[in-house]
Design a protein around this motif. Structure first.
Motif, mmCIF file in Angstrom:
data_model
loop_
_atom_site.group_PDB
_atom_site.id
_atom_site.type_symbol
_atom_site.label_atom_id
_atom_site.label_comp_id
_atom_site.label_asym_id
_atom_site.label_seq_id
_atom_site.Cartn_x
_atom_site.Cartn_y
_atom_site.Cartn_z
ATOM 1 N N SER A 13 64.251 52.215 20.622
ATOM 2 C CA SER A 13 64.716 51.274 21.653
ATOM 3 C C SER A 13 65.248 49.988 21.034
ATOM 4 O O SER A 13 66.276 49.465 21.463
ATOM 5 C CB SER A 13 63.581 50.958 22.635
ATOM 6 N N ARG A 14 64.581 49.480 20.019
ATOM 7 C CA ARG A 14 65.052 48.247 19.349
ATOM 8 C C ARG A 14 66.341 48.491 18.583
ATOM 9 O O ARG A 14 67.224 47.636 18.552
ATOM 10 C CB ARG A 14 63.993 47.702 18.391
ATOM 11 N N ARG B 281 68.604 50.650 19.405
ATOM 12 C CA ARG B 281 69.655 50.755 20.429
ATOM 13 C C ARG B 281 70.004 49.389 21.029
ATOM 14 O O ARG B 281 71.124 49.189 21.486
ATOM 15 C CB ARG B 281 69.217 51.691 21.551
ATOM 16 N N GLN B 282 69.053 48.475 21.053
ATOM 17 C CA GLN B 282 69.293 47.166 21.658
ATOM 18 C C GLN B 282 70.102 46.245 20.748
ATOM 19 O O GLN B 282 70.362 45.113 21.108
ATOM 20 C CB GLN B 282 67.961 46.500 22.024
#
Length: 107
Positions: free
Chosen positions: A24-25, A27-28
């Motif tokens: 998730s990080r 992708r962020q």
């Protein structure tokens, strides 16, 4: 010959940090920041090694490869900088440290 170990250390620390981040990080934005850095490190190394040739760009191989791209291009630059000035090495370390802050600031 300048001491390139601060550059190697900064690159290795950032690469390790990128490897430890959750998907998730990455992708962020952390992976994008890492890829931008890998491309800049690679371009700098190529300009030192082949000043008369246009640098080739590091390809986007995905989220889970970017840490290795940072590690490889950073070490390539460190090797190319063995004939550079201490000031140039310090600038490269600063570049890596700024990218690390951007990676941490994502999410």
């Amino acid at each position: 010959m300048p001491d390139v170990m601060p550059l190697v250390t900064a690159v290795d620390q950032l690469a390790d940090r990128l490897r430890s981040l959750p998907q998730s990080r990455l992708r962020q934005g952390a992976a994008a920041h890492g890829l931008d850095l890998a491309r800049e490190l690679s371009a700098r190394a190529q300009r030192l090694e082949f000043p008369d040739r246009e640098p080739r760009s590091v390809p986007d191989e995905g989220l889970f490869v970017v840490a290795d791209q940072v590690a490889v291009t950073g070490r390539d630059l460190a090797e190319a900088m063995r004939t550079a000035s201490a000031h140039e090495v310090a600038e490269a370390v600063k570049l890596v440290e700024e990218a690390a802050r951007r990676c941490e600031g994502t999410g």
